[in-house]
Write a protein that holds these residues in place. Sequence first.
Motif, PDB file in Angstrom:
ATOM      1  N   ALA A 145       0.899  -1.361   0.114  1.00  9.13           N
ATOM      2  CA  ALA A 145      -0.209   0.163   0.038  1.00  9.13           C
ATOM      3  C   ALA A 145       0.984   1.084   0.077  1.00  9.13           C
ATOM      4  CB  ALA A 145      -0.835  -0.016   1.230  1.00  9.13           C
ATOM      5  N   ILE A 146       0.683   2.002  -1.114  1.00 10.88           N
ATOM      6  CA  ILE A 146       1.360   3.610  -0.935  1.00 10.88           C
ATOM      7  C   ILE A 146       0.066   4.497  -0.892  1.00 10.88           C
ATOM      8  CG2 ILE A 146       3.589   2.581  -1.756  1.00 10.88           C
ATOM      9  CD1 ILE A 146       2.674   4.072  -4.312  1.00 10.88           C
ATOM     10  N   GLN A 147       0.367   5.821  -0.820  1.00 11.77           N
ATOM     11  CA  GLN A 147      -0.454   6.665  -1.041  1.00 11.77           C
ATOM     12  C   GLN A 147       0.120   7.781  -1.701  1.00 11.77           C
ATOM     13  OE1 GLN A 147      -3.513   7.529   1.946  1.00 11.77           O
ATOM     14  NE2 GLN A 147      -2.960   5.750   3.135  1.00 11.77           N
ATOM     15  N   THR A 148      -0.492   8.127  -3.028  1.00 11.99           N
ATOM     16  CA  THR A 148      -0.060   9.510  -3.394  1.00 11.99           C
ATOM     17  C   THR A 148      -1.176  10.527  -3.495  1.00 11.99           C
ATOM     18  OG1 THR A 148      -0.917   8.672  -5.614  1.00 11.99           O
ATOM     19  CG2 THR A 148       1.413   8.028  -5.092  1.00 11.99           C
ATOM     20  N   GLY A 149      -0.662  11.725  -3.596  1.00 14.20           N
ATOM     21  CA  GLY A 149      -1.484  13.014  -3.724  1.00 14.20           C
ATOM     22  C   GLY A 149      -0.505  14.153  -4.263  1.00 14.20           C
ATOM     23  N   PHE A 150      -1.452  15.199  -4.588  1.00 16.99           N
ATOM     24  CA  PHE A 150      -0.724  16.341  -5.063  1.00 16.99           C
ATOM     25  C   PHE A 150      -0.951  17.695  -4.334  1.00 16.99           C
ATOM     26  CE2 PHE A 150      -4.133  16.991  -7.430  1.00 16.99           C
ATOM     27  CZ  PHE A 150      -4.546  15.952  -8.240  1.00 16.99           C
ATOM     28  N   SER A 151      -1.511  17.548  -2.968  1.00 16.92           N
ATOM     29  CA  SER A 151      -1.784  18.699  -2.389  1.00 16.92           C
ATOM     30  C   SER A 151      -0.676  19.546  -2.200  1.00 16.92           C
ATOM     31  CB  SER A 151      -2.574  18.323  -1.170  1.00 16.92           C
ATOM     32  OG  SER A 151      -1.739  17.588  -0.183  1.00 16.92           O
ATOM     33  N   ASP A 152       0.521  18.931  -1.877  1.00 21.58           N
ATOM     34  CA  ASP A 152       1.569  19.966  -2.024  1.00 21.58           C
ATOM     35  C   ASP A 152       2.225  20.151  -2.773  1.00 21.58           C
ATOM     36  OD1 ASP A 152       1.146  20.132   1.141  1.00 21.58           O
ATOM     37  OD2 ASP A 152       2.811  18.917   1.671  1.00 21.58           O
ATOM     38  N   ALA A 153       2.290  18.961  -3.653  1.00 20.93           N
ATOM     39  CA  ALA A 153       3.298  19.216  -4.915  1.00 20.93           C
ATOM     40  C   ALA A 153       2.233  19.986  -6.081  1.00 20.93           C
ATOM     41  CB  ALA A 153       3.482  17.745  -5.604  1.00 20.93           C
ATOM     42  N   GLY A 154       1.070  19.815  -5.902  1.00 22.52           N
ATOM     43  CA  GLY A 154       0.175  20.559  -6.837  1.00 22.52           C
ATOM     44  C   GLY A 154       0.336  21.942  -6.628  1.00 22.52           C
ATOM     45  N   ARG A 155       0.412  22.418  -5.649  1.00 22.84           N
ATOM     46  CA  ARG A 155       0.385  23.876  -5.076  1.00 22.84           C
ATOM     47  C   ARG A 155       1.939  24.624  -5.754  1.00 22.84           C
ATOM     48  NH1 ARG A 155      -0.668  24.283   0.935  1.00 22.84           N
ATOM     49  NH2 ARG A 155       0.395  22.233   0.709  1.00 22.84           N
ATOM     50  N   PHE A 156       2.937  23.685  -5.684  1.00 18.38           N
ATOM     51  CA  PHE A 156       4.107  24.213  -6.044  1.00 18.38           C
ATOM     52  C   PHE A 156       4.488  23.887  -7.362  1.00 18.38           C
ATOM     53  CE2 PHE A 156       4.408  23.367  -1.462  1.00 18.38           C
ATOM     54  CZ  PHE A 156       4.454  24.721  -1.125  1.00 18.38           C
ATOM     55  N   VAL A 157       4.045  22.845  -8.058  1.00 22.24           N
ATOM     56  CA  VAL A 157       4.521  22.570  -9.444  1.00 22.24           C
ATOM     57  C   VAL A 157       3.530  22.713 -10.225  1.00 22.24           C
ATOM     58  CG1 VAL A 157       6.768  21.170  -8.728  1.00 22.24           C
ATOM     59  CG2 VAL A 157       4.581  20.103  -9.208  1.00 22.24           C
TER      60      VAL A 157
END
Length: 186
Positions: A145-157
Motif C-alpha cells: 500500500a502506498i498513497q499518492t497525492g498532490f496537495s503539496d506538489a500541486g501547489r508548488f509545481v
Amino acid sequence: FRVNAKQLHNAIRTRLGDAADIDLSSRGAIAALRELLASVEPQSANFASLAVESSTAVRQFLAMAQILKHIDGDAPIRMLVAECEQPATMLAALYFARLFGIEDRIDISPLFETESALEHGGRFLDALLAEESYKIYARHRGRIAIQTGFSDAGRFVGQVPASLAIERLQGRLAEAMVANDLTDVA
C-alpha cells in the motif's frame, strides 16, 4: 491512522541503543533496523500501556492493537506515514507493528505528496522492496500500500506535472515489484 515520519524516527531511536544518534537515511540505519526486526519479540499490549505511553507513534500502534483485539479484528487498518522519504521510516513502522503483533493486519502506507517525495519515490521504493523483512511482510499481507497525492506538489509545481509525477511513481512501483519478485502481491 496517521503518523508522521519524525514521530516514528523519535520512537525508533529509543530502541536503537548505541546507534540511537545514527542518520536514519544511512545504510547503517537500515542495517540496525534489520537487526531489530530480526530479533523483535511481540509484546502484549493493553489499555494501561496505551495510557502511560508518551510516544505519539507508539501510542498509535498500541491503539491499533487494542482496536484489533477488542473492537474489530477482521477489518485491516491502513496506517498512513506522512512525510515518509526514507525506507528506514517504513522499517521502523514495521518494527512497531511486529512488536505489538499486528503486522499481519495493518497496511503501512507511505504518503508521497511533496515534489521531493514524488521525484525520489522510485529510489525509495526500490530500496524498500529489496528489504527481506518488508518482502515477507508484503507477501503475508498480500499487498503493498502506498498513497499518492498532490496537495503539496500541486501547489508548488502545478496539478498536471504533479499528476504525471504520480503516474511515474506508480510505474516505478510496478518495476520495483517485478525486480524484487513481488508480482504475486497486489
